[in-house]
Design an enzyme around this catalytic site. Structure first.
Site, PDB file in Angstrom:
ATOM      1  N   CYS A   2       0.685  -1.085   0.022  1.00 25.73           N
ATOM      2  CA  CYS A   2      -0.114  -0.072   0.037  1.00 25.73           C
ATOM      3  C   CYS A   2       0.878   1.315   0.004  1.00 25.73           C
ATOM      4  CB  CYS A   2      -0.694  -0.010   1.349  1.00 25.73           C
ATOM      5  SG  CYS A   2      -2.032  -1.490   1.401  1.00 25.73           S
ATOM      6  N   ARG A  27       4.658   0.449  -6.795  1.00 25.06           N
ATOM      7  CA  ARG A  27       4.770  -0.252  -5.541  1.00 25.06           C
ATOM      8  C   ARG A  27       3.844  -1.672  -5.767  1.00 25.06           C
ATOM      9  NH1 ARG A  27       6.269   2.484  -0.821  1.00 25.06           N
ATOM     10  NH2 ARG A  27       4.899   1.616   0.553  1.00 25.06           N
ATOM     11  N   TRP A  72      -2.592  -2.514  -1.623  1.00 22.62           N
ATOM     12  CA  TRP A  72      -2.590  -3.894  -2.317  1.00 22.62           C
ATOM     13  C   TRP A  72      -3.004  -4.906  -0.966  1.00 22.62           C
ATOM     14  CZ3 TRP A  72       0.495  -6.945  -5.333  1.00 22.62           C
ATOM     15  CH2 TRP A  72       0.942  -8.258  -4.700  1.00 22.62           C
ATOM     16  N   ASN A  96      -0.969   1.993   5.671  1.00 26.17           N
ATOM     17  CA  ASN A  96      -0.088   1.243   5.105  1.00 26.17           C
ATOM     18  C   ASN A  96       0.457   0.620   6.322  1.00 26.17           C
ATOM     19  OD1 ASN A  96       1.799  -0.366   3.736  1.00 26.17           O
ATOM     20  ND2 ASN A  96       3.296   1.454   3.848  1.00 26.17           N
ATOM     21  N   GLY A  97       0.334  -1.004   5.992  1.00 19.08           N
ATOM     22  CA  GLY A  97       1.057  -1.998   7.048  1.00 19.08           C
ATOM     23  C   GLY A  97      -0.197  -2.900   7.480  1.00 19.08           C
ATOM     24  N   GLU A 482      17.904 -23.709  -5.273  1.00 21.00           N
ATOM     25  CA  GLU A 482      17.479 -22.049  -5.443  1.00 21.00           C
ATOM     26  C   GLU A 482      18.622 -21.176  -5.685  1.00 21.00           C
ATOM     27  OE1 GLU A 482      14.973 -20.692  -6.064  1.00 21.00           O
ATOM     28  OE2 GLU A 482      15.092 -18.583  -5.294  1.00 21.00           O
ATOM     29  N   LYS A 486      18.675 -18.849  -8.876  1.00 16.01           N
ATOM     30  CA  LYS A 486      18.907 -17.637  -8.977  1.00 16.01           C
ATOM     31  C   LYS A 486      19.935 -17.176 -10.154  1.00 16.01           C
ATOM     32  CE  LYS A 486      15.976 -16.489  -7.840  1.00 16.01           C
ATOM     33  NZ  LYS A 486      14.799 -16.716  -7.307  1.00 16.01           N
ATOM     34  N   GLU A 489      19.171 -17.496 -13.803  1.00 13.70           N
ATOM     35  CA  GLU A 489      18.288 -16.727 -14.462  1.00 13.70           C
ATOM     36  C   GLU A 489      18.514 -15.201 -14.759  1.00 13.70           C
ATOM     37  OE1 GLU A 489      15.052 -16.233 -10.703  1.00 13.70           O
ATOM     38  OE2 GLU A 489      14.339 -16.087 -12.445  1.00 13.70           O
ATOM     39  N   HIS A 505      27.828 -39.741  -8.372  1.00 12.67           N
ATOM     40  CA  HIS A 505      27.325 -40.289  -9.523  1.00 12.67           C
ATOM     41  C   HIS A 505      26.863 -39.759 -10.793  1.00 12.67           C
ATOM     42  CE1 HIS A 505      26.232 -43.158  -6.152  1.00 12.67           C
ATOM     43  NE2 HIS A 505      25.742 -41.862  -5.369  1.00 12.67           N
ATOM     44  N   LYS A 604       7.507 -12.570 -14.879  1.00 17.56           N
ATOM     45  CA  LYS A 604       6.929 -12.457 -13.932  1.00 17.56           C
ATOM     46  C   LYS A 604       5.946 -13.633 -13.418  1.00 17.56           C
ATOM     47  CE  LYS A 604       7.831 -11.221  -9.410  1.00 17.56           C
ATOM     48  NZ  LYS A 604       8.969 -11.786  -9.087  1.00 17.56           N
TER      49      LYS A 604
HETATM   50  O1  M6R Z   1       4.318 -17.030  -9.129  1.00 22.29           O
HETATM   51  P1  M6R Z   1       4.799 -18.361  -8.856  1.00 22.29           P
HETATM   52  O2  M6R Z   1       5.576 -18.507  -7.634  1.00 22.29           O
HETATM   53  O3  M6R Z   1       3.898 -19.628  -9.269  1.00 22.29           O
HETATM   54  O4  M6R Z   1       6.002 -18.745 -10.144  1.00 22.29           O
HETATM   55  C1  M6R Z   1       6.567 -19.908 -10.350  1.00 22.29           C
HETATM   56  C2  M6R Z   1       8.006 -19.561 -10.967  1.00 22.29           C
HETATM   57  O5  M6R Z   1       7.726 -19.077 -12.286  1.00 22.29           O
HETATM   58  C3  M6R Z   1       8.805 -18.328 -10.342  1.00 22.29           C
HETATM   59  O6  M6R Z   1       8.970 -19.021  -8.881  1.00 22.29           O
HETATM   60  C4  M6R Z   1      10.251 -18.305 -11.059  1.00 22.29           C
HETATM   61  O7  M6R Z   1      10.972 -19.534 -11.004  1.00 22.29           O
HETATM   62  C5  M6R Z   1      10.941 -17.167 -10.460  1.00 22.29           C
HETATM   63  N1  M6R Z   1      10.738 -16.026 -11.183  1.00 22.29           N
HETATM   64  C6  M6R Z   1      12.336 -17.405 -10.278  1.00 22.29           C
HETATM   65  O8  M6R Z   1      13.025 -16.408  -9.638  1.00 22.29           O
END
Ligand code: M6R
Length: 609
Positions: A2, A27, A72, A96-97, A482, A486, A489, A505, A604
């Site tokens: 928010c 935001r 939001w 906001n909060g 993860e 990160k 990507e 293996h 996204k």
């Molecule tokens: O919105 P979601 O969490 O379902 O998205 C799943 C993936 O597309 C998402 O986690 C993607 O792997 C990330 N953007 C990676 O940083």
């Protein structure tokens, strides 16, 4: 997240508030509203864009005092009745909060005859203020706000208008941002300086538990005891674009830095440390249902899937319940063996991932109870599941998931502890240990952020390599997945995450002096095993970067670099290690001059199959 704004001055408040709200659009928001004082409190609010709000404000409508809000959704769906400002008779509030004890306050207010027209936590603030002003006749609006600050728990930046004091806006903050702008033609208040930068660069940042009284003639600041205080005026050098990112170069970096708050907001109101238990009414499952569960099946994609893999260890360790983690795109075309005693748990920050939605629909056709962990109120997943646990990370704009990942982890801890307690697996003492540890995480994340230069140096040192390996065991195996995701990507470096014991293996064939290996080597029952894996890759000439606890002096003997996390409960280290790996990926991508917030080929929200 928010955004709040306020204005008093000689200009038209309607135009200024609308233009300020537009500056807060980045935001993220789902609805917006304004209240302008022009004899009465005139309020306009709507779901959707600010352009929709503009359409419902009558042409030529003016005033010189007003407050505005972009919402939001956190409590209650994105609907007009939930949009701010919220009113109680002659009082209007934007917030906001998150008010953690709002349910308790709401019940009390309802018993006293107050009627609620929204599902929000904010509306209690309006009614509490009204009640206080009615009961305490000598109170000014400022006194009343100060008074209710002793009753509300949680985080807030609020701006209040009251017809009894028609030339005042009163503001207060605790754990949510608030800044005041000092202009030539009036005074501004906002969640961040972006909102008013085009009008003034003179800003005063409000600290926790401080109050502000704005009138046409000036701004007064007060502390929690009601005493006047002097504040420093900052001259903001940023342009508007830099200000949206709060001065950070990228949204991703800003969002990484928001984690102390997003973690706290996610567990807020859900931990009873005293009793050593979690309060998770949103799960909407009674004790019998939880006791009778046979299995949990987690369904997710990408980073959310990695969170799910951490969740598997947590559910099995803390709740003693068998847990599978399914990739949604595979699950939807598989032949799952499911029944009514299986809980399916969708994890999706956006709530819109097409594969996750399809998979959860399919699971429900087997009679499973479906629960979602998501960050977006009103998203599709919230209509496709029996109950929803919201992470309160605020909107995430960078494509790479960062603060939503750690918020998902927090929700998984809470869920596992809750189920483990109900199923008799956890004593209050054991839960309390972990819950105390969870409450320390925001401060510990902050420590990592404060020491990010070491991570930056490491990232720059290896920025030119073509392949990276990430290894870990137990909970640290998904952390390594993860970390690799990160890095690949946003930096476009090929990276693999592996269960450390799997190296021999196959992947060991690829290890050489050209493949740095990040070993997640935090203290725990697999620590010695990971040390052996480190020796394995060192023997193949790989350089090793360890993520290790602060007090671990032994590790330096075996590795080339150490990135530190504070000492913590073994089960909680994934949150801290992940922050280190987010920064490693970020600074690597920065050194390689990559498009960090919008990496190539990625979106996204993946709303197509
Ligand atoms: O919105 P979601 O969490 O379902 O998205 C799943 C993936 O597309 C998402 O986690 C993607 O792997 C990330 N953007 C990676 O940083």
């Amino acid at each position: 997240m928010c955004g709040i704004v306020g204005y008093i001055g000689t200009e038209n408040a309607v135009d200024i508030i609308i233009s300020s709200l537009k500056k807060l659009e980045y935001r993220g928001y789902d609805s917006a509203g304004v209240t302008i004082f022009n004899g009465n409190l005139e309020t306009y609010k709507t779901v959707g864009k600010i352009s929709e709000l503009e359409k419902i404000i009558p042409a030529g409508f003016t005033g010189h005092i007003g407050i505005g809000h972009t919402r939001w959704a956190t409590h209650g769906k994105p609907e007009t009745r939930n949009a701010h400002p919220h009113l109680s008779s002659n009082i209007a509030v934007v917030h906001n909060g998150i008010i953690e004890n709002y349910m308790h306050l709401k019940e009390k207010l309802m018993q006293q005859g107050y009627e609620f027209s929204s599902d929000t936590d904010t509306e209690v603030i309006a009614h509490l203020l009204h009640k206080t002003m009615k009961n305490e006749k000598t109170y000014s609006l400022l006194d009343a706000v100060r008074h209710i600050m002793t009753e509300i728990e949680g985080s807030y930046a609020i701006a209040v208008l009251c017809t009894d004091e028609p030339d005042h806006i009163v503001l207060a903050r605790k754990d949510s941002p608030l800044v005041i702008g000092l202009g030539n033609n009036g005074y501004f208040a906002a969640s961040d300086v972006t909102a008013f930068l085009r009008y003034t660069k003179n800003a005063v940042y409000v600290n926790d538990k401080e109050l502000v009284l704005i009138s046409p003639t000036g701004v007064e600041f007060y502390n929690n005891d009601g005493q006047r205080i002097e504040k420093k005026v900052d001259i903001i050098e940023w342009n508007e674009e830099a200000a949206e990112k709060a001065g950070y170069e990228h949204f991703m970096l800003k969002e990484i830095h928001e984690q102390p708050i997003s973690i706290q907001d996610t567990y807020a109101g859900k931990i009873s440390e005293l009793e050593g238990r979690v309060i998770l009414e949103e799960l909407k499952m009674d004790e019998d249902q939880l006791r009778n569960l046979q299995r949990v099946t987690i369904i997710a994609c990408g980073t959310s899937w990695n969170a799910g893999c951490v969740g598997k260890y947590l559910f099995e360790n803390l709740a003693g319940i068998h847990t599978d983690v399914e990739t949604a795109s595979e699950f939807r075309y598989g032949d799952p063996i499911l029944c009514g005693q299986v809980l399916t748990l969708a994890i999706t920050q956006s709530g819109e991932t097409a594969d996750t939605l399809a998979a959860i629909r399919s699971s429900r056709s087997y009679g499973c109870k479906a629960v979602a962990i998501t960050n977006v109120v009103g998203s599709t997943i919230t209509r496709e599941t029996d109950s929803v646990l919201f992470t309160h990370a605020g909107p995430e704009i960078g494509v790479a998931a960062t603060k939503t990942f750690t918020a998902q982890l927090i929700m998984l801890y809470l869920m596992a502890i809750h189920i483990g307690t109900v199923r008799g697996r956890l004593t209050p003492e054991t839960s309390r240990d972990i819950l105390v540890g969870i409450k320390q995480l925001p401060g510990q994340v902050q420590k990592i952020l404060n020491n990010k230069d070491a991570i930056k140096k490491c990232a720059e040192h290896y920025a030119k390599v073509q392949d990276y390996f990430f290894i870990g065991r137990h909970l640290n195996y998904p952390v390594s997945l993860e970390g690799a995701l990160k890095l690949k990507e946003i930096s476009y470096i090929h990276a693999e995450g592996y269960a450390a014991g799997e190296l021999k293996h196959g992947p060991l064939a690829l290890i050489s002096s050209a493949t740095p290996v990040v070993a997640i080597a935090t203290k725990g029952h697999t620590y010695d095993k990971v040390l052996s894996n480190i020796k394995e890759v060192k023997a193949r000439s790989a350089e090793v970067i360890a993520v290790a606890n602060q007090s671990d002096t032994e590790i330096t003997k075996y590795v080339d670099m150490v990135l530190r996390i504070p000492d913590c409960h073994e089960l909680l280290s994934p949150v801290l290690s992940s922050v280190v790996l987010q920064l490693l990926a970020y600074y690597t991508a920065l050194a390689r001059d990559c498009s960090i917030d919008k990496p190539r080929n990625l979106a996204k929200s993946v709303t197509v199959e």
